[in-house]
Design a protein around this motif. Structure first.
Motif, mmCIF file in Angstrom:
data_model
loop_
_atom_site.group_PDB
_atom_site.id
_atom_site.type_symbol
_atom_site.label_atom_id
_atom_site.label_comp_id
_atom_site.label_asym_id
_atom_site.label_seq_id
_atom_site.Cartn_x
_atom_site.Cartn_y
_atom_site.Cartn_z
ATOM 1 N N LEU A 165 15.521 6.477 -13.337
ATOM 2 C CA LEU A 165 16.565 6.910 -14.133
ATOM 3 C C LEU A 165 17.805 6.367 -14.124
ATOM 4 O O LEU A 165 18.694 5.464 -14.418
ATOM 5 N N PHE A 166 18.366 7.126 -12.994
ATOM 6 C CA PHE A 166 19.952 7.008 -12.483
ATOM 7 C C PHE A 166 20.242 5.461 -11.890
ATOM 8 O O PHE A 166 21.036 4.893 -11.844
ATOM 9 N N LEU A 167 18.717 5.011 -10.892
ATOM 10 C CA LEU A 167 19.057 3.760 -9.963
ATOM 11 C C LEU A 167 18.316 2.377 -10.434
ATOM 12 O O LEU A 167 18.113 1.007 -10.147
ATOM 13 N N GLN A 168 18.010 2.586 -12.018
ATOM 14 C CA GLN A 168 16.817 1.592 -12.635
ATOM 15 C C GLN A 168 17.908 0.308 -13.065
ATOM 16 O O GLN A 168 17.498 -0.313 -12.541
ATOM 17 N N PRO A 169 19.048 0.411 -13.246
ATOM 18 C CA PRO A 169 20.173 -1.288 -12.566
ATOM 19 C C PRO A 169 19.643 -1.990 -11.793
ATOM 20 O O PRO A 169 20.203 -2.903 -11.597
#
Length: 126
Positions: A107-111
């Motif tokens: 979720l936090f590393l998706q971009p």
């Protein structure tokens, strides 16, 4: 050793004058231990909240078997089934924690991950 059966230990005691005939007495100690655990609550929580690979269902089955063995009086069998249920519950909990941590990380590393993947494909397309 089956803890349900009462363990008896004998301790010889000597009575009488020193050097004279010894009268030996025995004292019996009854040692009881706690009954084996079946981990039914943990199994239910594993079944409802941690569904990877249906490990919660297997844990419930072994917990119920442990409870049945305890009711019948087979404490060794109850201990064995309870231990298996605990192991399955530990595996389900660990898998669930890994799943949650990986989802939060994605979720936090998706971009960043999406940018790397698109950057790799865009270089191959040109």
């Amino acid at each position: 050793m089956d803890p349900e059966r009462q363990q008896v230990e004998a301790f010889p005691l000597k009575d009488g004058p020193p050097g004279g005939p010894a009268l030996v007495q025995y004292t019996a100690l009854n040692i009881t231990s706690e009954p084996p655990r079946d981990h039914i609550i943990w199994s239910l929580l594993s079944f409802f909240f941690m569904p990877p690979c249906c490990l919660g269902l297997a844990a419930i089955i072994y917990s119920i078997k442990a409870r049945d063995r305890k009711v019948v009086g087979d404490m060794d069998g109850a201990r064995r089934y309870g231990s298996t249920a605990r192991g399955i519950n530990v595996a389900a909990t660990v898998l669930f924690c890994i799943l949650v941590i990986s989802m939060v990380a994605l979720l936090f590393l998706q971009p960043y991950v999406a940018g790397v993947i698109l950057g790799t494909f865009s270089h191959k397309l040109i």
